[in-house]
Design a protein around this motif. Structure first.
Motif, PDB file in Angstrom:
ATOM      1  N   LYS A   1       0.830  -1.219   0.000  1.00  0.00           N
ATOM      2  CA  LYS A   1       0.000   0.000   0.000  1.00  0.00           C
ATOM      3  C   LYS A   1       0.859   1.263   0.000  1.00  0.00           C
ATOM      4  CE  LYS A   1      -3.833  -2.394   2.240  1.00  0.00           C
ATOM      5  NZ  LYS A   1      -4.834  -2.366   3.332  1.00  0.00           N
TER       6      LYS A   1
ATOM      7  N   PHE B   1     -15.860   2.704   6.287  1.00  0.00           N
ATOM      8  CA  PHE B   1     -14.483   3.131   5.984  1.00  0.00           C
ATOM      9  C   PHE B   1     -14.173   3.128   4.496  1.00  0.00           C
ATOM     10  CE2 PHE B   1     -14.334  -1.444   7.118  1.00  0.00           C
ATOM     11  CZ  PHE B   1     -13.740  -1.983   5.969  1.00  0.00           C
TER      12      PHE B   1
ATOM     13  N   LEU C   1     -10.784   4.485   2.666  1.00  0.00           N
ATOM     14  CA  LEU C   1      -9.913   3.434   2.132  1.00  0.00           C
ATOM     15  C   LEU C   1      -9.529   3.739   0.679  1.00  0.00           C
ATOM     16  CD1 LEU C   1      -8.578   0.628   2.312  1.00  0.00           C
ATOM     17  CD2 LEU C   1     -10.814  -0.383   1.788  1.00  0.00           C
TER      18      LEU C   1
ATOM     19  N   THR D   1      -5.468  -7.735  10.218  1.00  0.00           N
ATOM     20  CA  THR D   1      -5.807  -6.471   9.547  1.00  0.00           C
ATOM     21  C   THR D   1      -5.509  -5.276  10.456  1.00  0.00           C
ATOM     22  OG1 THR D   1      -7.563  -7.580   8.328  1.00  0.00           O
ATOM     23  CG2 THR D   1      -7.691  -5.176   8.464  1.00  0.00           C
TER      24      THR D   1
ATOM     25  N   ARG E   1       2.668  -6.699   9.183  1.00  0.00           N
ATOM     26  CA  ARG E   1       1.921  -5.617   9.851  1.00  0.00           C
ATOM     27  C   ARG E   1       2.366  -5.455  11.299  1.00  0.00           C
ATOM     28  NH1 ARG E   1      -3.732  -7.710   7.313  1.00  0.00           N
ATOM     29  NH2 ARG E   1      -3.892  -6.353   5.501  1.00  0.00           N
TER      30      ARG E   1
ATOM     31  N   ILE F   1      -5.281   0.472  11.674  1.00  0.00           N
ATOM     32  CA  ILE F   1      -6.158  -0.512  11.010  1.00  0.00           C
ATOM     33  C   ILE F   1      -6.279  -0.233   9.517  1.00  0.00           C
ATOM     34  CG2 ILE F   1      -8.337   0.682  11.496  1.00  0.00           C
ATOM     35  CD1 ILE F   1      -9.507  -2.179  12.115  1.00  0.00           C
ATOM     36  N   GLN F   2      -6.150   1.048   9.125  1.00  0.00           N
ATOM     37  CA  GLN F   2      -6.262   1.381   7.689  1.00  0.00           C
ATOM     38  C   GLN F   2      -4.900   1.374   6.993  1.00  0.00           C
ATOM     39  OE1 GLN F   2      -9.093   4.102   5.625  1.00  0.00           O
ATOM     40  NE2 GLN F   2      -7.346   5.500   5.853  1.00  0.00           N
TER      41      GLN F   2
ATOM     42  N   ASN G   1      -2.171  -0.143   6.882  1.00  0.00           N
ATOM     43  CA  ASN G   1      -1.627  -1.395   7.403  1.00  0.00           C
ATOM     44  C   ASN G   1      -0.679  -2.089   6.417  1.00  0.00           C
ATOM     45  OD1 ASN G   1      -3.523  -2.237   5.592  1.00  0.00           O
ATOM     46  ND2 ASN G   1      -4.700  -3.499   6.992  1.00  0.00           N
TER      47      ASN G   1
ATOM     48  N   HIS H   1      -1.962  -5.600   1.509  1.00  0.00           N
ATOM     49  CA  HIS H   1      -3.235  -6.299   1.338  1.00  0.00           C
ATOM     50  C   HIS H   1      -2.910  -7.659   0.734  1.00  0.00           C
ATOM     51  CE1 HIS H   1      -7.263  -7.357   0.045  1.00  0.00           C
ATOM     52  NE2 HIS H   1      -6.702  -7.734  -1.095  1.00  0.00           N
TER      53      HIS H   1
HETATM   54  P1  CMP Z   1      -7.143  -4.914   3.671  1.00  0.00           P
HETATM   55  O1  CMP Z   1      -6.646  -6.229   4.139  1.00  0.00           O
HETATM   56  O2  CMP Z   1      -6.564  -4.325   2.450  1.00  0.00           O
HETATM   57  O3  CMP Z   1      -8.753  -5.031   3.484  1.00  0.00           O
HETATM   58  C1  CMP Z   1      -9.611  -3.925   3.615  1.00  0.00           C
HETATM   59  C2  CMP Z   1      -8.916  -2.701   4.122  1.00  0.00           C
HETATM   60  O4  CMP Z   1      -9.768  -1.696   4.651  1.00  0.00           O
HETATM   61  C3  CMP Z   1      -8.022  -3.050   5.279  1.00  0.00           C
HETATM   62  O5  CMP Z   1      -6.943  -3.837   4.866  1.00  0.00           O
HETATM   63  C4  CMP Z   1      -7.682  -1.672   5.817  1.00  0.00           C
HETATM   64  O6  CMP Z   1      -6.677  -1.030   5.061  1.00  0.00           O
HETATM   65  C5  CMP Z   1      -8.994  -0.914   5.565  1.00  0.00           C
HETATM   66  N1  CMP Z   1      -9.765  -0.655   6.788  1.00  0.00           N
HETATM   67  C6  CMP Z   1      -9.975   0.561   7.304  1.00  0.00           C
HETATM   68  N2  CMP Z   1     -10.749   0.495   8.388  1.00  0.00           N
HETATM   69  C7  CMP Z   1     -11.044  -0.785   8.567  1.00  0.00           C
HETATM   70  C8  CMP Z   1     -11.826  -1.502   9.539  1.00  0.00           C
HETATM   71  N3  CMP Z   1     -12.450  -0.874  10.529  1.00  0.00           N
HETATM   72  N4  CMP Z   1     -11.905  -2.841   9.416  1.00  0.00           N
HETATM   73  C9  CMP Z   1     -11.280  -3.492   8.400  1.00  0.00           C
HETATM   74  N5  CMP Z   1     -10.533  -2.853   7.446  1.00  0.00           N
HETATM   75  C10 CMP Z   1     -10.415  -1.517   7.537  1.00  0.00           C
END
Ligand code: CMP
Length: 139
Positions: free
Chosen positions: A11, A59, A63, A93, A104, A111-112, A114, A117
């Motif tokens: 990312k 989100f 995102l 995540t 991670r 959480i965002q 991170n 993916h």
């Molecule tokens: P990823 O594994 O790419 O899948 C969805 C993405 O949404 C996650 O990683 C995060 O980058 C983002 N995201 C942001 N907020 C949340 C949340 N509350 N729960 C899960 N994913 C989130």
């Protein structure tokens, strides 16, 4: 032995922080084969396509903003049980809860934002890799 392919995206937060080499190297050292790899800046349309399963989540807009904020590195990896192996290597995540030693767990606190993916199923892989690659490019 079930050889599988999976899709991984580094990312924009990790690209900006200079972590591409570190992350790719962890997958290589594990023994996964890189089948295809490219660095691109996602358009809003392609980001929405990639994350279409999250369209109704609160989100979603944040995102899409985040993953279009700079270039990402997309890759297809192959190996025995690659989907579950890569999910283990990247960690939870919510990076605050990701185990130390995972990507991670070692490099993020959010959480965002991170860092990476990865596909969570063969169906997700089939949909996600096509946002970046043609079937011929990953053979
Ligand atoms: P990823 O594994 O790419 O899948 C969805 C993405 O949404 C996650 O990683 C995060 O980058 C983002 N995201 C942001 N907020 C949340 C949340 N509350 N729960 C899960 N994913 C989130």
């Amino acid at each position: 032995m079930a050889v599988e392919k999976t899709f991984v995206m580094i990312k924009p937060d990790a690209v900006k922080r200079g972590l591409i080499g570190e992350i790719v190297s962890r997958f290589e050292r594990k023994g996964l084969k890189i089948k295809a790899l490219k660095m691109v800046k996602l358009t809003r349309e392609r980001a929405e396509q990639l994350y279409s399963v999250h369209r109704d989540k609160p989100f979603f807009n944040d995102l899409v903003e985040f993953v279009t904020s700079g270039p990402v590195v997309a890759m297809v990896l192959e190996g025995d049980s690659a989907i579950s192996v890569v999910r283990l290597l990247i960690g939870s995540t919510d990076a605050r809860k990701a185990a130390p030693g995972t990507i991670r767990g070692d490099f993020a606190l959010d959480i965002q934002e991170n860092v990476v993916h990865a596909s969570d199923s063969p169906e997700s892989f089939e949909r996600e890799y096509r946002v970046f690659f043609t079937p011929e490019e990953i053979e």
